[in-house]
Design an enzyme around this catalytic site. Structure first.
Site, PDB file in Angstrom:
ATOM      1  N   SER A   1       5.479  -6.198   1.787  1.00  0.00           N
ATOM      2  CA  SER A   1       6.571  -7.026   1.259  1.00  0.00           C
ATOM      3  C   SER A   1       7.911  -6.500   1.740  1.00  0.00           C
ATOM      4  O   SER A   1       8.074  -5.294   1.955  1.00  0.00           O
ATOM      5  CB  SER A   1       6.513  -6.965  -0.266  1.00  0.00           C
ATOM      6  OG  SER A   1       7.692  -7.455  -0.830  1.00  0.00           O
TER       7      SER A   1
ATOM      8  N   TYR B   1       5.213  -1.999  -8.607  1.00  0.00           N
ATOM      9  CA  TYR B   1       4.632  -2.944  -7.640  1.00  0.00           C
ATOM     10  C   TYR B   1       5.119  -2.609  -6.225  1.00  0.00           C
ATOM     11  O   TYR B   1       4.334  -2.463  -5.295  1.00  0.00           O
ATOM     12  CB  TYR B   1       5.001  -4.391  -8.017  1.00  0.00           C
ATOM     13  CG  TYR B   1       4.918  -5.330  -6.837  1.00  0.00           C
ATOM     14  CD1 TYR B   1       3.684  -5.782  -6.372  1.00  0.00           C
ATOM     15  CD2 TYR B   1       6.070  -5.738  -6.148  1.00  0.00           C
ATOM     16  CE1 TYR B   1       3.613  -6.607  -5.255  1.00  0.00           C
ATOM     17  CE2 TYR B   1       5.999  -6.553  -5.046  1.00  0.00           C
ATOM     18  CZ  TYR B   1       4.769  -6.986  -4.598  1.00  0.00           C
ATOM     19  OH  TYR B   1       4.705  -7.789  -3.489  1.00  0.00           O
TER      20      TYR B   1
ATOM     21  N   LYS C   1       3.197  -0.998  -2.543  1.00  0.00           N
ATOM     22  CA  LYS C   1       3.256  -1.489  -1.154  1.00  0.00           C
ATOM     23  C   LYS C   1       3.664  -0.349  -0.214  1.00  0.00           C
ATOM     24  O   LYS C   1       3.105  -0.193   0.874  1.00  0.00           O
ATOM     25  CB  LYS C   1       4.246  -2.664  -1.044  1.00  0.00           C
ATOM     26  CG  LYS C   1       3.796  -3.905  -1.798  1.00  0.00           C
ATOM     27  CD  LYS C   1       2.491  -4.456  -1.247  1.00  0.00           C
ATOM     28  CE  LYS C   1       1.876  -5.517  -2.094  1.00  0.00           C
ATOM     29  NZ  LYS C   1       0.509  -5.889  -1.710  1.00  0.00           N
TER      30      LYS C   1
END
Ligand code: UD1
Length: 342
Positions: free
Chosen positions: A128, A153, A157
């Site tokens: 992302s 979150y 990544k």
């Protein structure tokens, strides 16, 4: 024999659109999904578009034994596209352990299974643009630094990319492309698959389409005093099918042994930034519906502006986003109407 590709999270939003592109490009796919944030009905949509019913295995990738069994059943996998992960930023702040456990252990078990096969494998990782945080300069290039993650979150990544990078150094059979998505929106042009939000959506476009469908009274625009042209945040909204196609191109690059290094990173965006108010106005134009919206306080953790420099993907992958914001919003709206009328 077509190449056999494992698609984890293949019934999810980006996963399902990628499955369609893979099938249309002649790949044989096996979809693995735990259905925690998706539905088995998505298989019907994929079949309607492609004419093919892909193999589906309901599986939780946190179950190491099941992951190993999967690889025993399919010893001839050429590649893996790993979408399966939790993705709600706010939720990850409240439940960090669940995010670390799910997003990291699933990746590790897949990599261990690959390693134990001792066979060449191409791996695409769903990353992302969140890894850049608020970039010091725009547009954002792949050389820009990865900033301290704003959320668990986002951290999963970053950690995921590091785990993969380290593994390409210890295992030369593994090839990796990490795709850093900007803001995926819209639905397949057939309107057979699209985004299925469980609960109240946190992302802008599903919130807009649900408001237009009468589910919410108004859209809260988070912050109107940002240092941008109209005071609202700017993002790079990319049609999900454009994004999906990049996975197929990346996979083919690895299979054809064309990588310059075994771990490569690409930004996937349109290269164009649009503000929240521009997205709302564009939606009003394409739908003919006027949206009730109000500027409210900033949302914590939001960055001001993010849009991609896509030249690396353009030049090296020969890929670029084709669809514009209007087209993407039209498909999002058609999809919303379709799921509401069911
Ligand atoms: C969010 C995540 C990002 C993740 C991406 C996946 C955050 C902080 N970031 O990105 O890590 O990779 O989703 O799609 O959650 N907005 C409103 N009103 C709304 C909803 C959104 O004004 O009801 C604004 C936001 O403030 C933002 C823009 O719309 O400026 C886009 O928001 P969103 O769709 O949530 O995406 P990101 O925040 O960019």
């Amino acid at each position: 024999m077509p190449s056999k590709i494992l698609v984890t999270g293949g019934l999810g939003y980006i996963g399902s659109h990628t499955c369609v592109e893979l099938i249309q490009q002649g790949f044989e796919i096996i979809i693995v999904d735990d259905l925690s944030n998706s539905s088995k009905n998505v298989l019907d949509g994929i079949k309607k578009i492609t004419g093919i019913s892909p193999k589906f295995v309901k599986l939780d990738l946190r179950d190491r034994k099941e992951v190993n069994l999967l690889f025993q059943y399919h010893p001839d996998l050429t590649g893996i596209i790993h979408f399966a992960a939790y993705k709600a930023v706010g939720e990850s702040v409240k439940q960090p352990l669940e995010y670390y456990e799910n997003n990291i252990s699933s990746l590790i078990y897949l990599l261990q299974a690959i390693e134990s096969k001792g066979q060449r494998c191409s791996f695409i990782f769903s990353s992302s643009c969140t890894v850049y945080g608020q970039a010091d300069q725009l547009p954002i290039t792949e050389q820009d630094p990865v900033k301290k993650a704003e959320s668990p979150y986002g951290n999963t990544k970053q950690i995921g990319e590091e785990i993969l990078y380290d593994n390409t150094r210890s295992n030369d059979l593994l090839k990796v492309i990490s795709l850093r998505y900007f803001n995926p929106i819209g639905a397949h042009s057939s309107i057979e698959i699209g985004e299925l939000s469980k609960g109240k959506p946190q992302n802008l476009v599903p919130f807009i389409t649900q408001t237009a469908a009468g589910i919410h009274q108004k859209i809260n625009v988070f912050g109107g005093d940002y240092p941008t042209d109209d005071g609202t945040c700017v993002r790079d909204y990319i049609h999900v099918v454009d994004l999906a196609k990049a996975h197929v191109v990346g996979l083919k690059r690895m299979i054809a042994d064309e990588q310059s290094e075994n771990f490569e990173v690409f930004n996937l965006g349109t290269g164009k930034g649009n503000s929240v108010l521009e997205v709302i106005k564009t939606f009003e134009k394409i739908s003919g519906i006027s949206l009730n919206h109000e500027i409210v306080d900033r949302r914590s953790g939001d960055i001001v502006e993010a849009y991609a420099d896509t030249s690396k993907a353009n030049e090296i992958l020969g890929w670029q986003a084709i669809n514009n914001l209007e087209m993407a919003l039209k498909t999002a709206w058609e999809w919303e109407k379709k799921i509401r009328n069911k």
